[in-house]
Design an enzyme around this catalytic site. Structure first.
Site, mmCIF file in Angstrom:
data_model
loop_
_atom_site.group_PDB
_atom_site.id
_atom_site.type_symbol
_atom_site.label_atom_id
_atom_site.label_comp_id
_atom_site.label_asym_id
_atom_site.label_seq_id
_atom_site.Cartn_x
_atom_site.Cartn_y
_atom_site.Cartn_z
ATOM 1 N N LYS A 61 -9.997 -15.848 6.368
ATOM 2 C CA LYS A 61 -10.098 -15.022 5.158
ATOM 3 C C LYS A 61 -9.506 -13.631 5.425
ATOM 4 O O LYS A 61 -9.280 -13.265 6.584
ATOM 5 C CB LYS A 61 -11.562 -14.916 4.730
ATOM 6 C CG LYS A 61 -12.461 -14.235 5.750
ATOM 7 C CD LYS A 61 -13.935 -14.449 5.426
ATOM 8 C CE LYS A 61 -14.816 -13.794 6.463
ATOM 9 N NZ LYS A 61 -16.235 -14.177 6.316
ATOM 10 N N ARG A 159 -28.279 -13.023 0.728
ATOM 11 C CA ARG A 159 -27.081 -12.751 -0.056
ATOM 12 C C ARG A 159 -26.924 -13.930 -1.008
ATOM 13 O O ARG A 159 -27.909 -14.360 -1.588
ATOM 14 C CB ARG A 159 -25.896 -12.607 0.919
ATOM 15 C CG ARG A 159 -24.791 -11.724 0.457
ATOM 16 C CD ARG A 159 -23.769 -11.468 1.555
ATOM 17 N NE ARG A 159 -23.242 -12.684 2.173
ATOM 18 C CZ ARG A 159 -22.289 -12.714 3.097
ATOM 19 N NH1 ARG A 159 -21.748 -11.593 3.510
ATOM 20 N NH2 ARG A 159 -21.871 -13.844 3.614
ATOM 21 N N TYR A 285 -3.733 19.499 8.613
ATOM 22 C CA TYR A 285 -4.512 19.986 7.463
ATOM 23 C C TYR A 285 -5.797 20.647 7.933
ATOM 24 O O TYR A 285 -6.521 20.098 8.760
ATOM 25 C CB TYR A 285 -4.871 18.833 6.526
ATOM 26 C CG TYR A 285 -3.706 18.326 5.705
ATOM 27 C CD1 TYR A 285 -3.081 19.157 4.784
ATOM 28 C CD2 TYR A 285 -3.247 17.021 5.854
ATOM 29 C CE1 TYR A 285 -2.012 18.675 4.018
ATOM 30 C CE2 TYR A 285 -2.187 16.545 5.090
ATOM 31 C CZ TYR A 285 -1.574 17.384 4.178
ATOM 32 O OH TYR A 285 -0.528 16.926 3.429
ATOM 33 N N MET A 333 -2.142 11.103 5.574
ATOM 34 C CA MET A 333 -1.926 9.810 4.915
ATOM 35 C C MET A 333 -0.917 8.967 5.691
ATOM 36 O O MET A 333 -1.081 7.757 5.822
ATOM 37 C CB MET A 333 -1.433 10.026 3.480
ATOM 38 C CG MET A 333 -1.407 8.748 2.665
ATOM 39 S SD MET A 333 -0.734 8.961 1.012
ATOM 40 C CE MET A 333 -1.995 9.923 0.224
HETATM 41 C C1 LIG Z 1 -16.630 -14.726 7.576
HETATM 42 C C2 LIG Z 1 -17.548 -15.858 7.711
HETATM 43 C C3 LIG Z 1 -17.684 -16.537 8.938
HETATM 44 C C4 LIG Z 1 -16.988 -16.093 10.200
HETATM 45 O O1 LIG Z 1 -17.778 -15.113 10.827
HETATM 46 P P1 LIG Z 1 -17.354 -14.508 12.260
HETATM 47 O O2 LIG Z 1 -18.497 -13.650 12.620
HETATM 48 O O3 LIG Z 1 -16.108 -13.736 12.032
HETATM 49 O O4 LIG Z 1 -17.157 -15.654 13.155
HETATM 50 C C5 LIG Z 1 -18.500 -17.650 8.966
HETATM 51 N N1 LIG Z 1 -19.160 -18.064 7.863
HETATM 52 C C6 LIG Z 1 -19.088 -17.425 6.682
HETATM 53 C C7 LIG Z 1 -19.853 -17.925 5.510
HETATM 54 C C8 LIG Z 1 -18.273 -16.306 6.562
HETATM 55 O O5 LIG Z 1 -18.199 -15.673 5.390
#
Ligand SMILES: *Cc1c(COP(=O)(O)O)cnc(C)c1O
Length: 394
Positions: A61, A159, A285, A333
């Site tokens: 992701k 969550r 700055y 920046m």
């Molecule tokens: C991002 C995520 C992971 C991976 O977690 P890491 O700590 O990066 O290994 C696993 N499960 C879910 C549901 C996630 O959102």
């Protein structure tokens, strides 16, 4: 003004790449270099922690945690991963469009339009809400398929997820409906990277209760998954049929005492301007840094718009020719300034390592994370799209 110069000045289709002459990678010298062999090795390392029949999902992701989702996914699959995980359906579609055809699970919540997209692209969906079921059934019928779903239980993360004690017959019946393919059941740990194992133990116990209940009803789906990177490394009892590793795949450590992972991302720039200044010289700055002796100031073209955080002003270090030098004055920046003692050899064009190693020196992502009171995840996902990604394989 000379006519030729005027003509060139006015060109709108200026080919900037041709202006750099023979340079191999023309343009701004600020770039991320990802070593795909290391990603592959990390996947193989994680895979070796699993029992036969347990599989590795590479979590890619957020553009592969900033490393680039498609190249990382391909390297992880070479290293032995057999599933991919993304946060949102759009990320899954990008992988499908790159020709990747292994199972891909959307880990996060999906909007109705994303559910339709996911079904169309044969992505697995995470569900936890009855309201999602109708959209799923509708999308499945529209595509004349069964929507592949994983039920997510909240066992203590607090969550998204169905409260694990609310998994009842109504859910089981719905998941066995004609338009769905019930592929998996999952949960997510809130504190598996913590020294204290108790919170994870409590979550695992609730998850096991739910699994037991399904087993009694003969309703266990084929895939059962819970472990993120920290749990993959620390708690073999959480591996079930599938583990979901992100951070460790990139060689980053979920906790200190991990051996065997190889960081795969380096972030480089270049000294583009150098000058020697006297003592009492203000930098940047707000003039937040004042030299206390003559110094060389090196300008480096990276700033907070690239993900080089402003909070690192007067805190972080970079490497030039293997030596550590402080970032002085505010991070702007698009630029930072680095202080180098007058006696040290530095030239315009020298490589600057912002993150990674050079000779004996190293600036790990964990160090930059500490300086912003955060975690390595935020450092690597924070490198902005303005920074070019380049790939190598050893
Ligand atoms: C991002 C995520 C992971 C991976 O977690 P890491 O700590 O990066 O290994 C696993 N499960 C879910 C549901 C996630 O959102």
């Amino acid at each position: 003004m000379d006519e030729a110069v005027r003509a060139d000045w006015g060109r709108t289709d200026m080919d900037l790449t041709s202006m750099g002459g023979t340079r191999a990678s023309p343009g701004r010298p600020t770039e991320v270099v990802v070593d795909l062999t290391r990603i592959e090795d990390n996947a193989a390392f994680l895979r070796a922690l699993l029992q036969p029949g347990q599989r590795l999902m590479a979590v890619v992701k957020a553009d592969g945690y900033g490393h680039g989702a498609v190249p990382v996914a391909e390297a992880a699959l070479r290293g032995g991963a057999s599933w991919l995980g993304v946060a949102v359906s759009e990320e899954g579609v990008a992988l499908r469009n790159a020709g990747i055809n292994v199972p891909i699970l959307v880990l996060g919540p999906s909007h109705a339009s994303q559910i339709c997209q996911a079904v169309a692209y044969d992505l697995d969906l995470t569900i936890f809400d009855h309201a999602q079921l109708e959209v799923l059934a509708h999308a499945a019928r529209a595509h004349q398929t069964r929507a592949r779903v994983h039920l997510k239980l909240d066992t203590g993360m607090g969550r998204v997820g169905l409260q694990s004690d609310q998994l009842d017959a109504r859910w089981v019946n719905a998941l066995r409906g004609p338009d769905l393919s019930w592929v998996g059941i999952s949960t997510h740990f809130a504190a598996s990277d913590d020294d204290d194992p108790e919170p994870t133990r409590r979550q695992l116990s609730r998850f096991l209760d739910a699994l037991e209940q399904l087993r009694w009803q003969g309703a266990l789906p084929p895939e059962i998954h819970a472990a993120n990177s920290a749990a993959v490394l620390k708690y073999p009892g959480t591996h079930f049929t599938l583990v979901r590793a992100g951070l460790a795949l990139y060689g980053l450590k979920p906790f200190d005492s991990v051996d065997g992972l190889k960081p795969s991302l380096a972030w480089y720039s270049e000294v583009v301007y150098l000058k020697t200044v006297p003592a009492g010289f203000h930098v940047g700055y707000g003039g937040s840094y004042t030299t206390d002796r003559p110094q060389q100031l090196a300008a480096v073209p990276v700033g907070y718009a690239d993900g080089y955080r402003r909070i690192w002003s007067n805190r972080s270090h970079v490497l030039i020719r293997g030596r550590r030098y402080p970032v002085v004055g505010r991070v702007s920046m698009d630029q930072i300034t680095v202080a180098v003692p007058t006696e040290d050899p530095v030239n315009v064009g020298d490589r600057v390592t912002l993150l990674g190693s050079d000779g004996d020196g190293a600036v790990p992502a964990e160090e930059l994370a500490f300086l912003m009171d955060s975690i390595a995840y935020e450092v690597v996902t924070g490198v902005s799209q303005r920074v070019r990604r380049r790939y190598r394989s050893d």
